[in-house]
Design a protein around this motif. Sequence first.
Motif, mmCIF file in Angstrom:
data_model
loop_
_atom_site.group_PDB
_atom_site.id
_atom_site.type_symbol
_atom_site.label_atom_id
_atom_site.label_comp_id
_atom_site.label_asym_id
_atom_site.label_seq_id
_atom_site.Cartn_x
_atom_site.Cartn_y
_atom_site.Cartn_z
ATOM 1 N N ILE B 160 0.847 -1.200 0.000
ATOM 2 C CA ILE B 160 0.000 0.000 0.000
ATOM 3 C C ILE B 160 0.882 1.250 0.000
ATOM 4 C CG2 ILE B 160 -1.797 1.243 1.267
ATOM 5 C CD1 ILE B 160 -2.632 -1.508 2.455
ATOM 6 N N TRP B 161 1.882 1.215 0.822
ATOM 7 C CA TRP B 161 2.848 2.328 0.901
ATOM 8 C C TRP B 161 3.489 2.594 -0.461
ATOM 9 C CZ3 TRP B 161 4.477 6.308 3.624
ATOM 10 C CH2 TRP B 161 5.788 6.795 3.444
ATOM 11 N N LYS B 162 3.881 1.495 -1.099
ATOM 12 C CA LYS B 162 4.565 1.633 -2.393
ATOM 13 C C LYS B 162 3.640 2.289 -3.417
ATOM 14 C CE LYS B 162 7.849 0.467 -5.508
ATOM 15 N NZ LYS B 162 7.297 0.906 -6.758
ATOM 16 N N VAL B 163 2.399 1.822 -3.490
ATOM 17 C CA VAL B 163 1.476 2.379 -4.489
ATOM 18 C C VAL B 163 1.213 3.852 -4.196
ATOM 19 C CG1 VAL B 163 -0.888 2.297 -5.389
ATOM 20 C CG2 VAL B 163 0.402 0.179 -5.068
ATOM 21 N N LEU B 164 0.967 4.169 -2.925
ATOM 22 C CA LEU B 164 0.663 5.563 -2.593
ATOM 23 C C LEU B 164 1.857 6.474 -2.859
ATOM 24 C CD1 LEU B 164 -1.545 5.247 0.604
ATOM 25 C CD2 LEU B 164 -2.232 5.873 -1.710
ATOM 26 N N THR B 165 3.050 6.030 -2.460
ATOM 27 C CA THR B 165 4.219 6.890 -2.674
ATOM 28 C C THR B 165 4.534 7.024 -4.165
ATOM 29 O OG1 THR B 165 5.603 4.981 -2.199
ATOM 30 C CG2 THR B 165 5.279 6.551 -0.416
ATOM 31 N N ASP B 166 4.326 5.944 -4.911
ATOM 32 C CA ASP B 166 4.498 6.053 -6.373
ATOM 33 C C ASP B 166 3.564 7.125 -6.916
ATOM 34 O OD1 ASP B 166 6.462 4.172 -6.609
ATOM 35 O OD2 ASP B 166 5.162 2.558 -7.338
ATOM 36 N N LEU B 167 2.300 7.087 -6.490
ATOM 37 C CA LEU B 167 1.333 8.055 -6.993
ATOM 38 C C LEU B 167 1.688 9.475 -6.551
ATOM 39 C CD1 LEU B 167 -2.055 6.148 -6.557
ATOM 40 C CD2 LEU B 167 -0.982 6.836 -8.717
ATOM 41 N N LEU B 168 2.097 9.609 -5.289
ATOM 42 C CA LEU B 168 2.468 10.934 -4.792
ATOM 43 C C LEU B 168 3.638 11.507 -5.582
ATOM 44 C CD1 LEU B 168 2.196 10.424 -0.917
ATOM 45 C CD2 LEU B 168 0.732 11.843 -2.371
ATOM 46 N N ASP B 169 4.526 10.618 -5.981
ATOM 47 C CA ASP B 169 5.697 11.071 -6.728
ATOM 48 C C ASP B 169 5.449 11.138 -8.223
ATOM 49 O OD1 ASP B 169 6.933 11.259 -4.364
ATOM 50 O OD2 ASP B 169 8.239 9.517 -4.609
ATOM 51 N N GLY B 170 4.199 10.870 -8.623
ATOM 52 C CA GLY B 170 3.865 10.969 -10.038
ATOM 53 C C GLY B 170 4.400 9.819 -10.873
ATOM 54 N N ARG B 171 4.687 8.668 -10.224
ATOM 55 C CA ARG B 171 5.133 7.488 -10.982
ATOM 56 C C ARG B 171 3.958 6.550 -11.196
ATOM 57 N NH1 ARG B 171 9.524 7.478 -7.177
ATOM 58 N NH2 ARG B 171 8.243 6.118 -5.899
ATOM 59 N N GLU B 172 4.027 5.723 -12.245
ATOM 60 C CA GLU B 172 3.062 4.635 -12.380
ATOM 61 C C GLU B 172 3.312 3.651 -11.245
ATOM 62 O OE1 GLU B 172 0.352 3.238 -14.494
ATOM 63 O OE2 GLU B 172 0.311 5.432 -14.488
ATOM 64 N N PRO B 173 2.312 3.314 -10.458
ATOM 65 C CA PRO B 173 2.545 2.374 -9.358
ATOM 66 C C PRO B 173 2.987 1.027 -9.893
ATOM 67 C CG PRO B 173 0.367 3.376 -9.194
ATOM 68 C CD PRO B 173 0.923 3.765 -10.519
ATOM 69 N N GLU B 174 3.952 0.430 -9.229
ATOM 70 C CA GLU B 174 4.393 -0.889 -9.655
ATOM 71 C C GLU B 174 4.830 -1.694 -8.448
ATOM 72 O OE1 GLU B 174 6.869 -0.940 -13.168
ATOM 73 O OE2 GLU B 174 7.667 -2.883 -12.533
ATOM 74 N N LEU B 175 4.337 -2.928 -8.352
ATOM 75 C CA LEU B 175 4.704 -3.789 -7.233
ATOM 76 C C LEU B 175 5.663 -4.867 -7.717
ATOM 77 C CD1 LEU B 175 1.204 -4.292 -5.537
ATOM 78 C CD2 LEU B 175 2.982 -2.624 -4.962
ATOM 79 N N GLY B 176 6.791 -5.001 -7.044
ATOM 80 C CA GLY B 176 7.756 -6.045 -7.406
ATOM 81 C C GLY B 176 7.341 -7.392 -6.850
ATOM 82 N N HIS B 177 8.153 -8.409 -7.114
ATOM 83 C CA HIS B 177 7.812 -9.776 -6.709
ATOM 84 C C HIS B 177 7.488 -9.903 -5.222
ATOM 85 C CE1 HIS B 177 8.911 -13.862 -5.216
ATOM 86 N NE2 HIS B 177 7.985 -14.149 -6.114
ATOM 87 N N ASP B 178 8.196 -9.182 -4.381
ATOM 88 C CA ASP B 178 7.968 -9.324 -2.942
ATOM 89 C C ASP B 178 6.693 -8.630 -2.478
ATOM 90 O OD1 ASP B 178 9.328 -7.085 -3.851
ATOM 91 O OD2 ASP B 178 10.179 -6.627 -1.888
ATOM 92 N N LEU B 179 6.130 -7.781 -3.307
ATOM 93 C CA LEU B 179 4.960 -7.020 -2.851
ATOM 94 C C LEU B 179 3.650 -7.461 -3.493
ATOM 95 C CD1 LEU B 179 6.342 -3.360 -2.615
ATOM 96 C CD2 LEU B 179 5.995 -5.050 -0.804
ATOM 97 N N ILE B 180 3.731 -8.179 -4.603
ATOM 98 C CA ILE B 180 2.481 -8.578 -5.251
ATOM 99 C C ILE B 180 2.115 -9.984 -4.790
ATOM 100 C CG2 ILE B 180 3.787 -9.159 -7.342
ATOM 101 C CD1 ILE B 180 1.246 -8.691 -8.927
ATOM 102 N N HIS B 181 0.987 -10.113 -4.199
ATOM 103 C CA HIS B 181 0.444 -11.437 -3.877
ATOM 104 C C HIS B 181 -1.072 -11.351 -3.787
ATOM 105 C CE1 HIS B 181 -0.178 -10.442 0.421
ATOM 106 N NE2 HIS B 181 0.906 -9.692 0.249
ATOM 107 N N TYR B 182 -1.710 -12.516 -4.005
ATOM 108 C CA TYR B 182 -3.173 -12.525 -4.063
ATOM 109 C C TYR B 182 -3.782 -13.078 -2.779
ATOM 110 C CZ TYR B 182 -2.458 -12.022 -9.162
ATOM 111 O OH TYR B 182 -2.082 -11.597 -10.409
ATOM 112 N N ASP B 183 -2.915 -13.478 -1.831
ATOM 113 C CA ASP B 183 -3.489 -14.075 -0.612
ATOM 114 C C ASP B 183 -3.059 -13.310 0.628
ATOM 115 O OD1 ASP B 183 -0.836 -14.778 -0.620
ATOM 116 O OD2 ASP B 183 -1.199 -16.945 -0.629
#
Lengths: 598, 183, 236
Positions: B160-183
């Motif tokens: 959540i932090w990564k997506v929000l900070t990406d957006l705040l910084d004007g970047r396309e949000p992107e989650l790496g392997h350690d952050l993307i999971h469906y469970d």
Amino acid sequence: MVCQINTHAAYLDPILIRHRPSDLLQILILAQDHYGYIHSDAIDHISAALKLPRSKIEGVAGFYSFLHLQPPGAYRVLFSDNITDRMSGSVALMESMCSQLWVEPGKLSEDNLLSIDTTSCTGMCDQGPAMLVNGLAINRLTQDRANAICELIREQVPVSAWPAVFFSIEDNIQRRDILLDSHFQSGSSLAALLLRGTDETLQQIKASLLRGRGGAGFSSGAKWELCRQAAGDARFVVCNADEGEPGTFKDRVLLNNFADMVFEGMTLCARIIGAKKGFLYLRGEYRYLLNHLQAVLQRRRQQGLLGNDILGHADFNFDIDIHLGAGAYICGEESALIESLEGKRGTPRNRPPFPVTHGYLNMPTVVNNVETFAAASLIALNGGAWYAGIGTGASSGTKILSVSGDCDCPGIYEYPYGVTVAQVLDDCGARDTQAVQISGPSGVCIAPDEFGRRIAFEDIPTAGSFMVFDKTRDMFEVARNFVHFFKHESCGFCTPCRVGTSLLSNMMDKLANGYGSPYDFAEIEKLNALLQSTSHCGLGHSACNPVLETIAKFRPAYDTRLAHKDFVPSFDLDRALSQARQMTGRNDTGAHLERSQD
Amino acid sequence: MNEPAQPKLRVATTSLAGCFGCHTSFLDIDERLLELLKHIEFDRSPLTDIKHCGPCDIGIIEGGVCNAENVHVLREFRANCKILIAIGACAINGGLPAQRNHLSLAEVLEEVYHAQHGLVDGFIPNDPELPLPLDKVHPLHEVVKIDYFIPGCPPSADAIWKVLTDLLDGREPELGHDLIHYD
Amino acid sequence: MINTFTLDGMSIPFSEGQTIIQAAMAAGVYIPHLCFNPQFKPHGSCKLCTVKVNGRQSSSCTHQALSGMVVESNTTQINDERRMLLQMLFVEGNHFCPSCEKSGNCQLQATAYELHMMSPHFDQFFPDRAVDASHPEYLLDFNRCILCSLCVRASRDVDSKNVFALSGRGIKSRLIVNAKSGLLADTDFCGDDKAANVCPVGVILKKRIGFAVPIGQRSFDEQPISASPHPVMKEV
Ligand SMILES: Cc1cc2nc3c(=O)[nH]c(=O)nc-3n(C[C@H](O)[C@H](O)[C@H](O)COP(=O)(O)O)c2cc1C
Ligand code: SF4
Ligand code: SF4
Ligand code: SF4
Ligand code: FES
């Protein structure tokens, strides 16, 4: 229980004794003919007799629309659901029959007597609306005829005792050229072959520049030569009479009137490639032709044109079996057809290798369309140069078109290649034409500014379907019908087509239901691209064609569907509350949702 | 994230057919929340008392759409938020609540209010104050357009932090392997 | 002389008869795939392994490697298409990963992570599919079947049992088992079968061992699928 199994053995054993395990589909068709459906105990018996796992038998039976693992009712009514049937009123007739007979579409009636459903184009577009009743074609449906059929079903009159006139099928040959006007004498091409010799006859086929009439247009001479050269212990000739492309019915007329020419073309091919065995794969919808075709084969055997020592040549042995399809358009694709011939699910193979080297039973196999074989007979008779002189540079000879839709004289038209769309429209009595769909849903949709274009491989190639739409028709609904056809006929093997054709149908339905926006348009275009680039076979590749073509040429038909500026759901939110309203008895404002606010 | 001179971004959050697990995970960004609050301020959210969403830069929604009220709230968010983020499995594919989708609503209500053991003379509540259930539970993107998704059940605080900070910084949000999971 | 072809600019050696994906895997280069498993005859149905060969799209699991061919795989366009294929598989079935025993060890899920699939994008089909819990030791949850046919191939070609088969057509395609009752318990399936251990997703599951490996230590928690496409699964 034991007694049950014996019941099935009684009719199955005589079938089993005449067939090999690789004839599984034919066995299942015959078993169903006898018992009405494929009973679970019958599967046990077939499984034991053929040493095939039950899962395989169920897997095959489950693939084909016309095979049933559950009792389907004594009367199985299937309305042909091509757009041309719809244009001539099939939807209202089906609704009327359903309400007269108290049955929901697609479901078995409560008394288990009947079911009414739709099926893909039955190849009777020049005499629709059409239906199949227990597999037999009834055409030119009217309200009167539908009422009479309801009465016959209600009275439980066996289909064999229905008025013969219901089952009459017209040829409607409207224009004849070299093929349809050839007054072909059976045996004449084979005599010419034997006189000229095998090598020289192949040279004539090559010189004729004959190209396949089933769609892809591969050089027939080259195909025969490749097959002849391919290594293998046996070789096979297969005639593709699956004719499933909606709007196509010329193979039906050829088989009805010119079966000799077709079988003779197969026999020529057999001689040239060195095959002893051939198959005609006849779509299930045309099974009424089976007796006639068997009789022609039998006569040809008696005439020494089939069987051993053909025309007295000790090394010329060839015979033809007819295999029936059972309601699967994909079996027109040559490798799926071969799988089906081998008694399997009709799933297209990975290619390469191609059938010419690895076909039936993995042996070199020529697969050609009905019309291709008929043309080959003519060429053997009259020579390659003669044939090459007809038509255009890249498209020699003639092409038989199946004309249907909005015109005075639908039917069969044979033209030398190069005829313009306008000429055909003129000849068939089409007026106020808005569009012509050529080569069926997988083909192209031609707008009036293109009517000067020509039917030829170098311009508009076609397997023969020529559906005419006048200005009153809604081209969006045409495309939607075609998309539903592809969804119904996807074999399900590969992800993009299996899921993508459903998604595409849903999106077209969303537009039709008034929930469309430019968002959905972009989605459709993305799906188009995916299906074209990742599908396993031609069906998936062309499943988006009808939409692409009509978007490009009949954009206004879509614009009226893009009712919303922005994305809205594909379903009605207020209706999604109706069950809850009903259960709670509420109808206050809070019990409703207004449509999206744009 | 080093330009505090900029006006703060307004962020609204809500939970529809969800369990507040995603909100809890959001709070798990712990002391980084203080850092975040230098850059954002909350509009409607369980963290504030604001009842209706006003014009916002970012809306974050957990939970799927299972009743009429969910639809109203979701539409309010879509109308007011420049960027709408679906957070968590339920918002993204219906999640657990959507497991009822293979049953008809009638069956579900019958079972809950009539058939269940111990219910005497059960009746289905018809108070107009109660939102009516939809016949199926839907992921958010089937009802309104969604701009970004943060999968997970719940997504990690880091995601959540990564997506929000990406957006705040004007970047396309992107989650790496350690952050993307469906469970 | 060693045969080679180019894959995304790298030179990949191959031996006669190898497919593109086989050669790539041998060279340590990952091409996304689901229905391919090096132990079985390729099938070519999921289309995740789609690459461009000399500019034309093709399935790398069935396409024979040829000397000098130019193959593109890791491009934005192809990965976008692969992601859409994954989304199709997700909406076609019912995938609720949080309650799936295979989560963390699932190739569909791991491939979706690899390709940054953030949502299923399309409308869910929410199909009504059954669970077969008849067998004492194994469970079949058809909600998650992606019709890759690996179990079919394993049972037929390795176990010589034909426990599994595909039936139906098109979107109605489905997996069936070899029993009159339609139930796994009535087949000769057993836990030692190859077919019991090939499902890339969470359909064929051993009972009572679910969620044995803690989150964080499961196969694809530790490494992305691109680093180790076919790890020895830790659930057993
Ligand atoms: C989905 C699909 C359906 C097809 N249906 C038919 C058909 O019904 N009849 C036919 O002759 N060819 C059909 N074809 C083409 C065949 O695969 C094959 O090219 C053809 O039978 C070869 O014969 P020809 O060279 O004489 O045209 C179909 C192809 C595809 C991809
Ligand atoms: S493209 Fe369609 S018809 Fe062809 S193999 Fe794939 S699923 Fe089957
Ligand atoms: S099978 Fe894989 S993708 Fe499907 S629910 Fe289980 S973990 Fe998720
Ligand atoms: S059960 Fe598993 S292995 Fe078998 S077809 Fe389905 S997804 Fe593939
Ligand atoms: S891995 Fe090649 S098509 Fe599935």
